[in-house]
Design a protein around this motif. Structure first.
Motif, mmCIF file in Angstrom:
data_model
loop_
_atom_site.group_PDB
_atom_site.id
_atom_site.type_symbol
_atom_site.label_atom_id
_atom_site.label_comp_id
_atom_site.label_asym_id
_atom_site.label_seq_id
_atom_site.Cartn_x
_atom_site.Cartn_y
_atom_site.Cartn_z
ATOM 1 N N UNK A 39 0.580 -1.208 -0.090
ATOM 2 C CA UNK A 39 -0.271 -0.055 -0.194
ATOM 3 C C UNK A 39 0.774 1.238 -0.114
ATOM 4 N N UNK A 40 1.544 1.071 1.096
ATOM 5 C CA UNK A 40 2.692 2.366 0.765
ATOM 6 C C UNK A 40 3.232 2.134 -0.296
ATOM 7 N N UNK A 41 4.452 1.328 -0.656
ATOM 8 C CA UNK A 41 4.822 1.108 -1.752
ATOM 9 C C UNK A 41 4.038 1.670 -3.221
ATOM 10 N N UNK A 100 5.448 5.525 -4.728
ATOM 11 C CA UNK A 100 5.897 5.378 -5.832
ATOM 12 C C UNK A 100 7.324 4.549 -5.546
ATOM 13 N N UNK A 101 7.271 3.691 -4.772
ATOM 14 C CA UNK A 101 9.158 3.730 -4.464
ATOM 15 C C UNK A 101 9.212 1.721 -4.726
ATOM 16 N N UNK A 102 10.369 1.077 -4.673
ATOM 17 C CA UNK A 102 10.624 0.438 -4.852
ATOM 18 C C UNK A 102 11.270 -0.574 -3.196
ATOM 19 N N UNK A 103 10.390 -1.781 -2.647
ATOM 20 C CA UNK A 103 10.503 -2.353 -1.708
ATOM 21 C C UNK A 103 11.214 -2.886 -1.190
ATOM 22 N N UNK A 104 12.316 -3.529 -0.761
ATOM 23 C CA UNK A 104 13.231 -4.585 -0.329
ATOM 24 C C UNK A 104 13.123 -5.546 1.240
ATOM 25 N N UNK A 105 12.076 -6.612 0.785
ATOM 26 C CA UNK A 105 11.160 -6.884 1.879
ATOM 27 C C UNK A 105 12.424 -7.990 2.633
ATOM 28 N N UNK A 156 5.248 1.548 -17.184
ATOM 29 C CA UNK A 156 4.395 2.482 -16.726
ATOM 30 C C UNK A 156 4.259 1.922 -14.798
ATOM 31 N N UNK A 157 5.273 0.858 -14.372
ATOM 32 C CA UNK A 157 4.744 0.783 -13.059
ATOM 33 C C UNK A 157 6.227 1.183 -11.939
ATOM 34 N N UNK A 158 5.107 1.950 -11.257
ATOM 35 C CA UNK A 158 6.481 2.543 -10.767
ATOM 36 C C UNK A 158 6.573 2.567 -8.790
ATOM 37 N N UNK A 159 6.189 0.878 -8.622
ATOM 38 C CA UNK A 159 6.874 -0.071 -7.584
ATOM 39 C C UNK A 159 6.933 -1.422 -7.507
ATOM 40 N N UNK A 160 7.783 -1.601 -6.881
ATOM 41 C CA UNK A 160 7.582 -2.871 -6.874
ATOM 42 C C UNK A 160 8.311 -3.469 -5.556
ATOM 43 N N UNK A 161 8.138 -4.716 -5.432
ATOM 44 C CA UNK A 161 8.233 -5.340 -3.753
ATOM 45 C C UNK A 161 9.294 -5.950 -4.383
ATOM 46 N N UNK A 162 10.783 -6.670 -3.424
ATOM 47 C CA UNK A 162 11.196 -7.656 -3.387
ATOM 48 C C UNK A 162 11.337 -8.281 -2.391
ATOM 49 N N UNK A 163 11.151 -9.530 -2.023
ATOM 50 C CA UNK A 163 11.758 -10.246 -1.095
ATOM 51 C C UNK A 163 13.017 -11.460 -1.431
ATOM 52 N N UNK A 189 14.340 5.589 -5.953
ATOM 53 C CA UNK A 189 14.923 5.584 -4.254
ATOM 54 C C UNK A 189 13.454 4.044 -3.847
ATOM 55 N N UNK A 190 14.771 3.383 -2.800
ATOM 56 C CA UNK A 190 14.222 2.087 -2.264
ATOM 57 C C UNK A 190 14.133 2.295 -0.992
#
Length: 319
Positions: A155-157, A161-166, A212-219, A241-242
């Protein structure tokens, strides 16, 4: 067999209490006395042992952690430490033990069996890394905890519009990362069992940005490396920005899911049945929803493997 003991050792996992409850009540049903061994193998050596009654395990099936507490013991890895433990067991008249834990706990059980003291292992670890069983107690609960976190972080990503590494737990196994990543729709999953190239991770992010994708989740499984370092590499390569979220020990706690409660109950009861049948040095597990048992030594000699077809599927679905 008239008296048995039960202990939990190593990292705690949701469902351990349900397994302890099953061991105690199954044994008492068959007129066997049960003794709780507190603080794992450390408590075994120092005699932290107490008789358990039906009421001792009331209202614990829904609780995470372990009411018997847990500890890691370097001393018990020595023959002297093992003999201390056996001396305490004989003092209380205990004839067999159910050991609930991961591979380190199994090694202790293996040593006790080699010294002529019957043990049965029950797989309790969120890592799901015990060979011979499809699932370990606590894995499903930890998995759902991670999925819930991924959903919230997404939701926040999306909003920023950020990439999150979890980064998730699992030690040297990638099951939590793989299952949670697939269930959470992660764009990239990194696990120890599958080689990866940072260039491919970067390329996948670039393709997403182009459409056009501006956010991503990397596990990332902790056995792969630092999520912080991976985030820095992505930022330097793409100038984006990550953010990094290391979920840590939140994954080990919480009320166990229905699946883990049922699994723990079935495995705990089966462990008592094996001791009653005179079987020792065995571990219980589940394969294709059927209870199985196998040699602890055999399990320890094998290497845990993930389902790489799931990893391939996650790659295909994240294009």
């Amino acid at each position: 067999m008239k008296k048995i003991g039960v202990l939990t050792s190593g990292g705690d996992s949701p469902g351990m209490n349900a397994a302890v409850r099953a061991v105690v009540r199954k044994a008492i049903y068959h007129n066997i006395e049960v003794y709780g061994i507190y603080q794992g193998y450390t408590g075994l050596m120092t005699g932290q042992i107490k008789k358990l009654e039906l009421g001792s395990v009331g209202d614990i099936i829904h609780r995470g952690g372990t009411v018997l507490y847990s500890a890691r013991s370097e001393e018990f890895k020595t023959e002297e430490g093992q003999k201390k433990g056996i001396e305490q067991l004989r003092k209380f008249g205990i004839e067999g033990i159910v050991v609930i834990g991961g591979d380190g706990s199994y090694r202790g059980a293996e040593k006790l069996t080699q010294h002529g003291f019957p043990c049965v292992g029950v797989p309790g670890t969120i890592d799901n890394d015990i060979p011979g069983t499809d699932f370990t107690i606590g894995f499903d609960t930890a998995l759902n905890t991670v999925i819930d976190a991924i959903d919230k972080i997404r939701d926040t990503a999306t909003s920023h519009e950020r990439t999150y590494i979890i980064e998730v737990m699992g030690r040297h196994a990638g099951d939590i990362a793989l299952w949670a990543g697939l269930a959470g729709g992660a764009e990239t999953i990194l696990i120890p069992e599958a080689d990866y190239k940072m260039e491919e991770v970067i390329s996948r992010l670039e393709r997403g940005h182009e459409r056009g994708k501006r956010h991503s989740i990397i596990v990332v499984a902790e056995g792969v490396g630092s999520a912080v370092d991976i985030g820095k590499q992505i930022e330097s390569s793409l100038n984006i920005e990550t953010r990094v979220s290391i979920l840590g020990h939140i994954q080990r706690g919480g009320s166990p899911t229905a699946f883990d409660r049922v699994l723990a109950s079935r495995l705990g009861a089966r462990a008592v049945e094996l001791l009653m049948a005179g079987k020792e040095g065995r571990a219980v597990g589940i394969q294709s929803n059927k209870l199985v048992d196998f040699s602890i030594s055999e399990a320890l000699s094998q290497k845990h493997e993930v389902d790489l077809s799931m990893y391939q599927l996650s790659t295909e679905l994240s294009i």
